[in-house]
Motif scaffolding. Structure first.
Motif, PDB file in Angstrom:
ATOM      1  N   THR A 108       6.365  -6.180   1.603  1.00  9.61           N
ATOM      2  CA  THR A 108       5.872  -7.314   1.387  1.00  9.61           C
ATOM      3  C   THR A 108       5.060  -8.536   2.521  1.00  9.61           C
ATOM      4  O   THR A 108       4.422  -9.436   2.062  1.00  9.61           O
ATOM      5  CB  THR A 108       7.069  -8.000   0.849  1.00  9.61           C
ATOM      6  OG1 THR A 108       7.951  -8.890   1.713  1.00  9.61           O
ATOM      7  CG2 THR A 108       7.285  -7.475  -0.164  1.00  9.61           C
ATOM      8  N   TYR A 111       1.616  -6.347   1.369  1.00  7.99           N
ATOM      9  CA  TYR A 111       0.687  -7.255   0.222  1.00  7.99           C
ATOM     10  C   TYR A 111       1.521  -8.179  -0.464  1.00  7.99           C
ATOM     11  O   TYR A 111       0.708  -8.677  -1.518  1.00  7.99           O
ATOM     12  CB  TYR A 111       0.908  -6.240  -0.798  1.00  7.99           C
ATOM     13  CG  TYR A 111       1.121  -4.539  -0.152  1.00  7.99           C
ATOM     14  CD1 TYR A 111      -0.269  -3.945  -0.444  1.00  7.99           C
ATOM     15  CD2 TYR A 111       2.336  -3.144   0.049  1.00  7.99           C
ATOM     16  CE1 TYR A 111      -0.926  -2.615   0.753  1.00  7.99           C
ATOM     17  CE2 TYR A 111       1.495  -1.704   0.991  1.00  7.99           C
ATOM     18  CZ  TYR A 111       0.569  -1.934   0.738  1.00  7.99           C
ATOM     19  OH  TYR A 111      -0.094  -0.693   1.382  1.00  7.99           O
ATOM     20  N   THR A 241      -6.515  -4.251   1.722  1.00  6.62           N
ATOM     21  CA  THR A 241      -5.615  -4.539   0.904  1.00  6.62           C
ATOM     22  C   THR A 241      -5.930  -5.011  -1.046  1.00  6.62           C
ATOM     23  O   THR A 241      -6.762  -4.702  -1.414  1.00  6.62           O
ATOM     24  CB  THR A 241      -5.032  -3.681   0.210  1.00  6.62           C
ATOM     25  OG1 THR A 241      -3.923  -2.132   0.921  1.00  6.62           O
ATOM     26  CG2 THR A 241      -4.160  -3.355  -1.187  1.00  6.62           C
ATOM     27  N   ARG A 242      -5.448  -6.374  -0.240  1.00  6.66           N
ATOM     28  CA  ARG A 242      -6.110  -7.552  -1.423  1.00  6.66           C
ATOM     29  C   ARG A 242      -7.365  -8.028  -1.374  1.00  6.66           C
ATOM     30  O   ARG A 242      -7.551  -8.006  -2.773  1.00  6.66           O
ATOM     31  CB  ARG A 242      -4.955  -8.932  -1.535  1.00  6.66           C
ATOM     32  CG  ARG A 242      -4.993  -9.688  -2.192  1.00  6.66           C
ATOM     33  CD  ARG A 242      -4.011 -10.412  -1.832  1.00  6.66           C
ATOM     34  NE  ARG A 242      -4.090 -11.854  -0.753  1.00  6.66           N
ATOM     35  CZ  ARG A 242      -3.440 -12.225  -0.233  1.00  6.66           C
ATOM     36  NH1 ARG A 242      -1.614 -11.999  -0.889  1.00  6.66           N
ATOM     37  NH2 ARG A 242      -3.061 -12.552   0.189  1.00  6.66           N
ATOM     38  N   LYS A 320       2.484  -3.195  -4.105  1.00  7.43           N
ATOM     39  CA  LYS A 320       1.166  -3.100  -4.282  1.00  7.43           C
ATOM     40  C   LYS A 320       0.692  -3.294  -5.460  1.00  7.43           C
ATOM     41  O   LYS A 320      -0.531  -3.772  -5.161  1.00  7.43           O
ATOM     42  CB  LYS A 320       0.529  -1.351  -2.902  1.00  7.43           C
ATOM     43  CG  LYS A 320      -1.243  -1.791  -3.193  1.00  7.43           C
ATOM     44  CD  LYS A 320      -1.549   0.114  -3.146  1.00  7.43           C
ATOM     45  CE  LYS A 320      -2.845  -0.415  -3.378  1.00  7.43           C
ATOM     46  NZ  LYS A 320      -3.638   0.589  -4.438  1.00  7.43           N
ATOM     47  N   VAL A 323      -1.319  -7.120  -6.574  1.00  5.58           N
ATOM     48  CA  VAL A 323      -1.897  -7.367  -5.253  1.00  5.58           C
ATOM     49  C   VAL A 323      -3.351  -7.411  -5.455  1.00  5.58           C
ATOM     50  O   VAL A 323      -4.795  -7.667  -5.233  1.00  5.58           O
ATOM     51  CB  VAL A 323      -2.447  -6.598  -4.300  1.00  5.58           C
ATOM     52  CG1 VAL A 323      -1.483  -7.092  -3.018  1.00  5.58           C
ATOM     53  CG2 VAL A 323      -2.933  -5.035  -4.200  1.00  5.58           C
ATOM     54  N   TYR A 324      -4.100  -6.767  -7.146  1.00  6.02           N
ATOM     55  CA  TYR A 324      -5.106  -6.536  -7.668  1.00  6.02           C
ATOM     56  C   TYR A 324      -5.101  -7.806  -8.720  1.00  6.02           C
ATOM     57  O   TYR A 324      -6.258  -8.400  -8.551  1.00  6.02           O
ATOM     58  CB  TYR A 324      -4.976  -5.493  -8.864  1.00  6.02           C
ATOM     59  CG  TYR A 324      -4.646  -3.788  -8.379  1.00  6.02           C
ATOM     60  CD1 TYR A 324      -5.586  -3.040  -8.255  1.00  6.02           C
ATOM     61  CD2 TYR A 324      -3.816  -3.474  -7.929  1.00  6.02           C
ATOM     62  CE1 TYR A 324      -5.252  -2.051  -8.240  1.00  6.02           C
ATOM     63  CE2 TYR A 324      -3.662  -2.329  -7.001  1.00  6.02           C
ATOM     64  CZ  TYR A 324      -4.437  -1.184  -7.752  1.00  6.02           C
ATOM     65  OH  TYR A 324      -4.933  -0.284  -7.473  1.00  6.02           O
ATOM     66  N   GLN A 326      -4.207 -10.885  -8.160  1.00  4.92           N
ATOM     67  CA  GLN A 326      -3.852 -12.153  -6.861  1.00  4.92           C
ATOM     68  C   GLN A 326      -5.331 -11.897  -5.795  1.00  4.92           C
ATOM     69  O   GLN A 326      -5.946 -13.353  -5.950  1.00  4.92           O
ATOM     70  CB  GLN A 326      -2.512 -12.156  -6.084  1.00  4.92           C
ATOM     71  CG  GLN A 326      -2.645 -12.973  -4.642  1.00  4.92           C
ATOM     72  CD  GLN A 326      -2.501 -14.557  -5.769  1.00  4.92           C
ATOM     73  OE1 GLN A 326      -2.063 -14.612  -6.874  1.00  4.92           O
ATOM     74  NE2 GLN A 326      -3.166 -15.805  -5.470  1.00  4.92           N
ATOM     75  N   GLY A 327      -5.749 -10.703  -5.512  1.00  8.69           N
ATOM     76  CA  GLY A 327      -6.723 -10.436  -5.347  1.00  8.69           C
ATOM     77  C   GLY A 327      -7.625 -10.445  -6.200  1.00  8.69           C
ATOM     78  O   GLY A 327      -9.535 -11.853  -5.309  1.00  8.69           O
ATOM     79  N   THR A 356     -11.217  -8.390   5.199  1.00  4.31           N
ATOM     80  CA  THR A 356     -10.849  -9.580   4.404  1.00  4.31           C
ATOM     81  C   THR A 356     -11.567 -10.467   3.989  1.00  4.31           C
ATOM     82  O   THR A 356     -12.710 -10.710   4.555  1.00  4.31           O
ATOM     83  CB  THR A 356      -9.380 -10.344   4.949  1.00  4.31           C
ATOM     84  OG1 THR A 356      -9.581 -10.857   6.617  1.00  4.31           O
ATOM     85  CG2 THR A 356      -8.231  -8.940   5.140  1.00  4.31           C
TER      86      THR A 356
END
Length: 427
Positions: A108, A111, A241-242, A320, A323-324, A326-327, A356
């Motif tokens: 957490t 991610y 990642t995000r 993980k 995050v898709y 939210q990203g 980022t």
């Protein structure tokens, strides 16, 4: 800017991060999903028993902490190096804590949580997921939406994908290989894109995976490798990642490669992560995906993604997959604001390596000076800023239209109102 110091720290970070490969370390043994489905078909499903090897990352963690401590956080390049080192340190600690509560603690940190309400948005990823599922629920099974045939073999798909990437990455060589162990349908690296051997693909999958995996994930790594002054921009650092996944899902939307089932899969994963964090076990999460309309194979693979490295009894999970969505929300908003504020260069910067959105902004002066290079590989949808600006401007406008006040019959009423306001024709 102390370029000599940055070069030293950059090289050290590249070396220290090499052993920390998150998805590889969390990969389930071959046949584990099939073994669970056998117990499911017998009517007596049992929780998978997965033992993952714990590696010793103490040396890497020590080196990463040293790199972080030596960075001047007032310098944007050194701040990038420090935060990248820190995120790899979190990942190393996470992998060292597989199966324990600390695993989720560090997951957490990297991610985030799906139920975190972001201050400026006033909503969480869970809120977004519920909205998309509510909107699409009524469309499922609609006779006006024909089913998508999935009849392309992994070998045929890999052959097609290889031809596409060869044309796009004209200055590099990117392999496409079939991998039976893969849990996702495709996974991209700098020099190799893996395709799941047991999967069947659709025409929609072609565009989704091409624009998502190849034209974002592979492209940003290769672009990062071409940075002469900051090689660590090529690292798939956990902290990026995000933004990476948000950018990749955004690519699917911008190229019309997103379909209703793909959108729902992304939303369902967010809710499943939340359920698992709240204590739902592997079987319960599997049933959640199954009840939502996924096949048994996709349901078990979706559940596996969330429980890799965790506890099958629930509570300890890999976050993980939250995050898709939210990203996507964050990247879409960032692009809208960049266009509004006449900073389209920031969108281009996002493709120059693994960054980022904050990195793209902080490092902007170094892109402007030429110390950092623009991306070599840029997908068409992001390179034509005139079209992108039009899309973002229209998106900003329609977001103000309140659909709860609108109904279909309003189209007829509007025509009648328009006629009533027009002057009568003269005789």
């Amino acid at each position: 800017m102390d370029t000599k110091k940055i070069e030293t720290l950059d090289v050290a970070l590249m070396r220290a991060s090499k052993k920390i490969k998150v998805l590889q370390a969390l990969q389930w043994p071959l046949g584990a999903e099939e073994k669970f489905l056998e117990t499911w078909h017998r009517g007596n499903p049992t929780l998978p028993e997965i033992t993952l090897e714990r590696h010793d990352y103490d040396d890497s963690i020590s080196t990463l902490e040293d790199i972080e401590s030596r960075c001047d956080l007032d310098d944007p390049v050194e701040k990038f190096l420090a935060e990248t080192a820190q995120s790899y340190g979190y990942a190393a600690r996470m992998l060292s804590a597989v199966g324990t509560p600390d695993f989720t603690t560090y997951a957490t940190k990297i991610y985030g949580r799906p139920d975190t309400v972001y201050k400026l948005q006033g909503m969480s990823a869970v809120d977004g997921a519920n909205f998309f599922l509510e909107v699409t629920d009524a469309l499922l099974g609609n006779v006006n939406l024909p089913p998508t045939p999935t009849d392309i073999s992994a070998d045929d798909f890999a052959g097609w994908l290889k031809a596409e990437v060869d044309e796009f990455f004209d200055k590099d060589t990117v392999e496409v290989v079939v991998d039976k162990r893969l849990s996702s349908k495709a996974l991209a690296g700098a020099s190799r894109i893996r395709v799941r051997g047991s999967a069947l693909f659709s025409q929609l999958d072609k565009d989704q995976l091409l624009f998502h995996e190849a034209y974002v994930h592979t492209a940003t790594v290769l672009n990062g490798q071409k940075q002469a002054n900051l090689k660590s921009l090529s690292l798939g650092a956990p902290r990026t990642t995000r933004t990476q996944e948000g950018l990749a899902v955004m690519a699917e939307l911008m190229t019309n490669a997103m379909d209703i089932n793909r959108l729902r899969r992304i939303a369902l994963r967010v809710l499943a992560v939340k359920q698992a964090l709240d204590g739902a076990n592997f079987i319960e999460v599997f049933k959640f995906f199954l009840d939502a309309g996924q096949s048994e194979e996709e349901s078990v693979r979706s559940a596996q993604r969330i429980f890799r490295g965790g506890d099958m009894k629930g509570g300890i999970v890999f976050t993980k997959d939250a995050v898709y969505l939210q990203g996507l929300i964050e990247v879409h908003t960032f692009m809208r604001v960049a266009i509004r504020d006449n900073r389209p260069d920031l969108i281009r910067n996002l493709f120059a390596g693994r960054l980022t959105m904050g990195d793209a902004l902080r490092l902007a002066p170094h892109f402007e000076s030429g110390w950092l290079y623009p991306p070599t590989y840029l997908p068409v949808w992001a390179s034509d800023l005139r079209r992108l600006a039009a899309t973002m401007a229209y998106s900003a406008f329609v977001s103000h239209i309140k659909l709860e006040r609108v109904y279909l019959e309003r189209a007829i009423e509007f025509e009648e109102e328009l006629k009533a306001t027009q002057p009568a024709p003269s005789r």
